[in-house]
Structure formats: structure tokens, C-alpha cells
Design a protein around this motif. Structure first.
Motif, PDB file in Angstrom:
ATOM      1  N   ALA A 119       0.640  -1.277  -0.291  1.00 39.22           N
ATOM      2  CA  ALA A 119       0.081  -0.103   0.033  1.00 39.22           C
ATOM      3  C   ALA A 119       0.420   0.839  -0.318  1.00 39.22           C
ATOM      4  O   ALA A 119       0.324   2.303  -0.649  1.00 39.22           O
ATOM      5  CB  ALA A 119      -0.764  -0.165   0.722  1.00 39.22           C
ATOM      6  N   ALA A 120       1.841   1.438   0.549  1.00 41.69           N
ATOM      7  CA  ALA A 120       3.200   2.649   1.061  1.00 41.69           C
ATOM      8  C   ALA A 120       3.345   2.836  -0.568  1.00 41.69           C
ATOM      9  O   ALA A 120       3.378   4.162  -0.710  1.00 41.69           O
ATOM     10  CB  ALA A 120       4.270   1.540   1.792  1.00 41.69           C
ATOM     11  N   VAL A 121       4.253   2.040  -1.281  1.00 39.12           N
ATOM     12  CA  VAL A 121       4.612   1.261  -2.780  1.00 39.12           C
ATOM     13  C   VAL A 121       2.994   2.349  -3.947  1.00 39.12           C
ATOM     14  O   VAL A 121       3.214   3.075  -4.492  1.00 39.12           O
ATOM     15  CB  VAL A 121       5.204   0.140  -3.390  1.00 39.12           C
ATOM     16  N   ASP A 122       1.666   1.468  -3.133  1.00 36.28           N
ATOM     17  CA  ASP A 122       1.035   1.999  -4.364  1.00 36.28           C
ATOM     18  C   ASP A 122       1.101   4.070  -4.210  1.00 36.28           C
ATOM     19  O   ASP A 122       0.816   3.881  -5.109  1.00 36.28           O
ATOM     20  CB  ASP A 122      -0.386   1.199  -3.718  1.00 36.28           C
ATOM     21  N   ALA A 123       1.172   4.256  -3.044  1.00 30.68           N
ATOM     22  CA  ALA A 123       0.631   5.660  -2.984  1.00 30.68           C
ATOM     23  C   ALA A 123       1.668   6.495  -3.536  1.00 30.68           C
ATOM     24  O   ALA A 123       1.831   7.627  -3.714  1.00 30.68           O
ATOM     25  CB  ALA A 123       0.534   5.610  -0.747  1.00 30.68           C
ATOM     26  N   GLU A 124       2.876   5.891  -3.395  1.00 27.18           N
ATOM     27  CA  GLU A 124       4.236   6.883  -4.005  1.00 27.18           C
ATOM     28  C   GLU A 124       4.461   6.531  -5.219  1.00 27.18           C
ATOM     29  O   GLU A 124       4.571   7.390  -6.026  1.00 27.18           O
ATOM     30  CB  GLU A 124       5.212   6.038  -3.446  1.00 27.18           C
ATOM     31  N   ILE A 125       3.697   5.700  -5.964  1.00 23.14           N
ATOM     32  CA  ILE A 125       3.611   5.643  -7.655  1.00 23.14           C
ATOM     33  C   ILE A 125       1.967   6.418  -7.807  1.00 23.14           C
ATOM     34  O   ILE A 125       2.590   7.274  -8.707  1.00 23.14           O
ATOM     35  CB  ILE A 125       2.633   3.878  -7.924  1.00 23.14           C
ATOM     36  N   GLN A 126       0.995   7.091  -7.012  1.00 27.38           N
ATOM     37  CA  GLN A 126      -0.022   8.087  -7.329  1.00 27.38           C
ATOM     38  C   GLN A 126       0.802   9.174  -7.218  1.00 27.38           C
ATOM     39  O   GLN A 126       0.881  10.207  -8.075  1.00 27.38           O
ATOM     40  CB  GLN A 126      -0.310   7.806  -6.529  1.00 27.38           C
TER      41      GLN A 126
END
Length: 305
Positions: A119-126
Motif C-alpha cells: 500500500a505504501a508503494v501504491d501511494a508513492e506510485i500515485q
């Protein structure tokens, strides 16, 4: 196995005749929506993370038990409740119990829920996607890179949590710029460095202001402008005290899913500014890079891969 209190709550939810709307988000999504808005301290994020991971149990804990489970003080839990918009822990627990009951009563489950690290990686991708859209018009980055390249000396400011970003930028900028001055201490030390930079002919300061935004960063920016320096700011908010004081602000998202922030987008933005600086004076850039490589080879700075 559910506790007696949870079992009674589950039975009450099942027999009340109420149904969960089909479009109601899953509990984890509802909790993220509740906690993602406010700017939480690292300790408060630990509480939020525990609640997300243990909602069906944590929603029924007393403030004493919750503080003990998370490893924080009771006042920390009270401050957390206020930070996310509640009058106190009882009001927060009431909301948490409503969310937990939807799970106990067979409400919507999280589909393909990723773990906290994903989830942390997904947020950074955004965050990076948003930065990519900003780069559709690169003129502001190119123009600032030109100004930073021509400021001699160039001062880079980063205090507290922003030190790492400032150090990265200054380290790279020194390869292509003849006089880069790094300021990572506030107070009178920052004042002296900024004043000396202006007296030496500097025109710009690049400041990093990552959350939680430090009062001493605001003071340093005011000192810089008072001395006649212009300030470019890299931060996470386009509005606020820091942005109000800066001459130019680049706002880009920071990762806030974990206990401590991550800075993928600010890092890429910093690299883009460095690129713009190299493009402003390619001959100087090439000469300095070649000289550095000669010194690096002579003194064997790096291992042979």
C-alpha cells in the motif's frame, strides 16, 4: 474467537434488521479514508496502523488497553483522536465500533487487499503519477534550474527530516556547480550561513520543507528573504506558511502510509532540477564532470564493478 462484547454486538447487528448497503466501502478502506486526511506524527501513525490491522478487536478496547497494545501513552491516544477529528477517544471508538460491526455482521470484505508495504508503494506510485502530469509543462523546472545554476554561491537548506533531501541535492549539485553551500542547522547557524551567502553574491536558496513542517525552516526562509535572497521551496503543500514565504514553490506528494514518510516524488523532482542545471551550462557541466572523474580514478573513490 470474538470476545463476549463483540459477540453481543454481532448478534445485535444481525438481528436489528439493518442491511449493509452494497456500495459501502470495505472496513480497511473506510479507516484509510478516516486516517489519511490529517497529517499524523510517526507515533500517531503507529496507532492508525494498529487500528487498521486489528479493527474488529481494537474497536472494543479501552483507551488503556489500546495504548498498551500499541506501546504508546494514554494521552497519545487522546491526541490521536483529536488529530483525526474527534472530541476524544470515546467518540473515536464509537466510529470504530460502527466500522467493526459491519465486518462482524458480514459486511463487505477487502478484495485483494495488499499489505501495508504494498500500500505504501501504491501511494508513492500515485505521487509519481501526479508529478509526471506536472512535468507535462516543464518550463517552471527549466527556469528554476537556470536560476539555481547562475546563483554563485548556491545555498541549499534542509532542516530536521528534510536534511537527507538537501544533502542529496547539494552532493550532486557540487559536481556541476562551483560553489554550493549546504545548511542543515537552524537558528543562528542558519542565519550566519544565509547572510554570508548573500554577501558573497548568491541570489537563490533552494529549501526543502517536508512534513512535519518545522518552525525553524519558516524562520530560515524569512531570514533568507530578509537578506535579499530569493527562495525556491520543495514541499508537500502548495498552500501554508512555508509556501506563503517562498518566492517559488514546487508541491509534490510524500508517502505517508508508513510510520515515517517516504520521498519518492521529491527525490525525482530534485533530480529534474539538477538536470535543468546541467542543461543551462553544458560546457561547465562537462568540464567539471570530467575533472571529477579524473580525480575519482586517481584516488580510487569507487570500487570496480
Amino acid at each position: 474467537m470474538p470476545s463476549p462484547q463483540q459477540a453481543r454486538a454481532q448478534a445485535s447487528a444481525i438481528t436489528s434488521g439493518k442491511t449493509v448497503p452494497e456500495a459501502e466501502p470495505a472496513p480497511t478502506s473506510r479507516l484509510r479514508e478516516l486516517f489519511d486526511g490529517p497529517r499524523l506524527s510517526p507515533g500517531q501513525r503507529r496507532i492508525a496502523q494498529y487500528l487498521i490491522e486489528h479493527i474488529t478487536e481494537a474497536a472494543f478496547l479501552s483507551i488503556t488497553d489500546l495504548a498498551e497494545r500499541v506501546g504508546v501513552s494514554q494521552p497519545s491516544v487522546t491526541r490521536f483522536a483529536a488529530a483525526v477529528g474527534f472530541s476524544g477517544y470515546p467518540a473515536l471508538r464509537e466510529r470504530l465500533q460502527a466500522i467493526a460491526l459491519s465486518t462482524l455482521a458480514g459486511g463487505p470484505a477487502e478484495v485483494n487487499r495488499s499489505n501495508e508495504l504494498q500500500a505504501a508503494v501504491d501511494a508513492e506510485i500515485q505521487n509519481l503519477e501526479n508529478l509526471r502530469r506536472d512535468f507535462a509543462d516543464p518550463d517552471r523546472v527549466i527556469e528554476l534550474g537556470r536560476e539555481l545554476s547562475r546563483s554563485a554561491p548556491l545555498t541549499v537548506l534542509g532542516l530536521r527530516i528534510s536534511v537527507s533531501l538537501a544533502e542529496y541535492f547539494a552532493y550532486a549539485a557540487r559536481r556541476i556547480h562551483p560553489d554550493v553551500r549546504l545548511v542543515t542547522r537552524g537558528g543562528s547557524v542558519a542565519y550566519d550561513a544565509l547572510l554570508q551567502s548573500r554577501e558573497a553574491g548568491g541570489t537563490w536558496v533552494l529549501a526543502f520543507g517536508m512534513p512535519r513542517h518545522a518552525q525553524e525552516t519558516l524562520t530560515a526562509i524569512r531570514v533568507a528573504r530578509g537578506a535579499g535572497l530569493r527562495v525556491a521551496l520543495i514541499t508537500d503543500l502548495a498552500l501554508g506558511p512555508l509556501a506563503d514565504e517562498a518566492d517559488l514553490t514546487f508541491a509534490t506528494g510524500t508517502g505517508s502510509r508508513l510510520v515515517f514518510d517516504s520521498y519518492a516524488a521529491p527525490g525525482v523532482l530534485s533530480a529534474a532540477l539538477l538536470q535543468a542545471m546541467t542543461d543551462d551550462d553544458p560546457e561547465r557541466t562537462q568540464a567539471r564532470l570530467e575533472k571529477y572523474e579524473q580525480v575519482a580514478d586517481q584516488h580510487q573513490f569507487f570500487l570496480k564493478d
